[in-house]
Design a protein around this motif. Structure first.
Motif, PDB file in Angstrom:
ATOM      1  N   ASP A   1       0.842  -1.202   0.000  1.00  0.00           N
ATOM      2  CA  ASP A   1       0.000   0.000   0.000  1.00  0.00           C
ATOM      3  C   ASP A   1       0.870   1.242   0.000  1.00  0.00           C
ATOM      4  OD1 ASP A   1      -2.228  -1.553   0.015  1.00  0.00           O
ATOM      5  OD2 ASP A   1      -2.441  -1.508   2.224  1.00  0.00           O
ATOM      6  N   HIS A   2       1.859   1.202   0.794  1.00  0.00           N
ATOM      7  CA  HIS A   2       2.759   2.338   0.907  1.00  0.00           C
ATOM      8  C   HIS A   2       3.448   2.630  -0.437  1.00  0.00           C
ATOM      9  CE1 HIS A   2       5.084   5.263   3.031  1.00  0.00           C
ATOM     10  NE2 HIS A   2       6.232   4.690   2.625  1.00  0.00           N
TER      11      HIS A   2
ATOM     12  N   LEU B   1       1.110   4.332  -2.909  1.00  0.00           N
ATOM     13  CA  LEU B   1       0.914   5.744  -2.590  1.00  0.00           C
ATOM     14  C   LEU B   1       2.124   6.581  -3.046  1.00  0.00           C
ATOM     15  CD1 LEU B   1      -0.613   5.549   0.998  1.00  0.00           C
ATOM     16  CD2 LEU B   1      -1.750   6.286  -1.089  1.00  0.00           C
TER      17      LEU B   1
ATOM     18  N   LYS C   1       2.386   6.890  -6.888  1.00  0.00           N
ATOM     19  CA  LYS C   1       1.433   7.868  -7.401  1.00  0.00           C
ATOM     20  C   LYS C   1       1.939   9.289  -7.152  1.00  0.00           C
ATOM     21  CE  LYS C   1      -2.662   4.976  -6.921  1.00  0.00           C
ATOM     22  NZ  LYS C   1      -3.895   4.717  -6.187  1.00  0.00           N
TER      23      LYS C   1
END
Length: 167
Positions: free
Chosen positions: A151-152, A155, A158
């Motif tokens: 997930d990190h 992020l 992006k």
């Protein structure tokens, strides 16, 4: 009248003198003129023969000269052809060498561009990885808990893409 006898003309003396002159002329003609004429004629023929030989030799010399001049012209033409062929070969070699050097320069430039692009991609990936690691460490410290690595990364990717688009 005695004086006239000394001065008088005697016809018989004149006739005898003329006869002596004619006989002397005939003897001289027989003994001198004909042999001298033969010698002169013989010399004249020899001279004419020498002139003919000289003319023949001159004609042969002229023919040899013309042949030599023809050979010289041919040799000059061949020399000109050899020189022009050598110039053409040198020009073609020059063009080939120029083409090859341009090709090598283009290859070097393409390789350098590819190397720069690869290095740029490698550097970008390395920077992304370091940013992810640094931001994860910072995020863990700030939040105080462990964030899921996938997930990190999403992020951060992006965020980096947004930063790359803005520049």
């Amino acid at each position: 009248m005695q004086d006239l006898d000394i001065i008088s003309v005697n016809i018989w003396h004149i006739v005898i003198s003329l006869a002596n002159l004619v006989i002397l002329f005939l003897i001289l003609k027989k003994l001198l003129f004909k042999p001298v004429k033969k010698i002169v004629d013989k010399r004249q023929k020899e001279i004419e023969s020498e002139y003919k030989k000289a003319e023949k030799t001159q004609a042969e010399a002229d023919a040899i000269k013309a042949e030599w001049e023809g050979k010289m012209a041919t040799a000059e033409a061949e020399a000109d052809k050899i020189i022009s062929d050598a110039v053409e070969r040198a020009d073609s070699r020059n063009e080939v060498m120029l083409y090859e050097s341009r090709e090598k320069a283009d290859q070097i430039i393409r390789k350098a561009k590819a190397d720069i692009e690869r290095e740029r991609k490698d550097a970008r990936e390395t920077i992304k990885k370091e940013i992810v690691d640094v931001s994860q460490t910072l995020s863990e410290q700030i939040i105080g808990r462990e964030i899921n690595m996938d997930d990190h990364r999403d992020l951060i990717d992006k965020a980096i893409d947004k930063i790359g688009e803005e520049q």
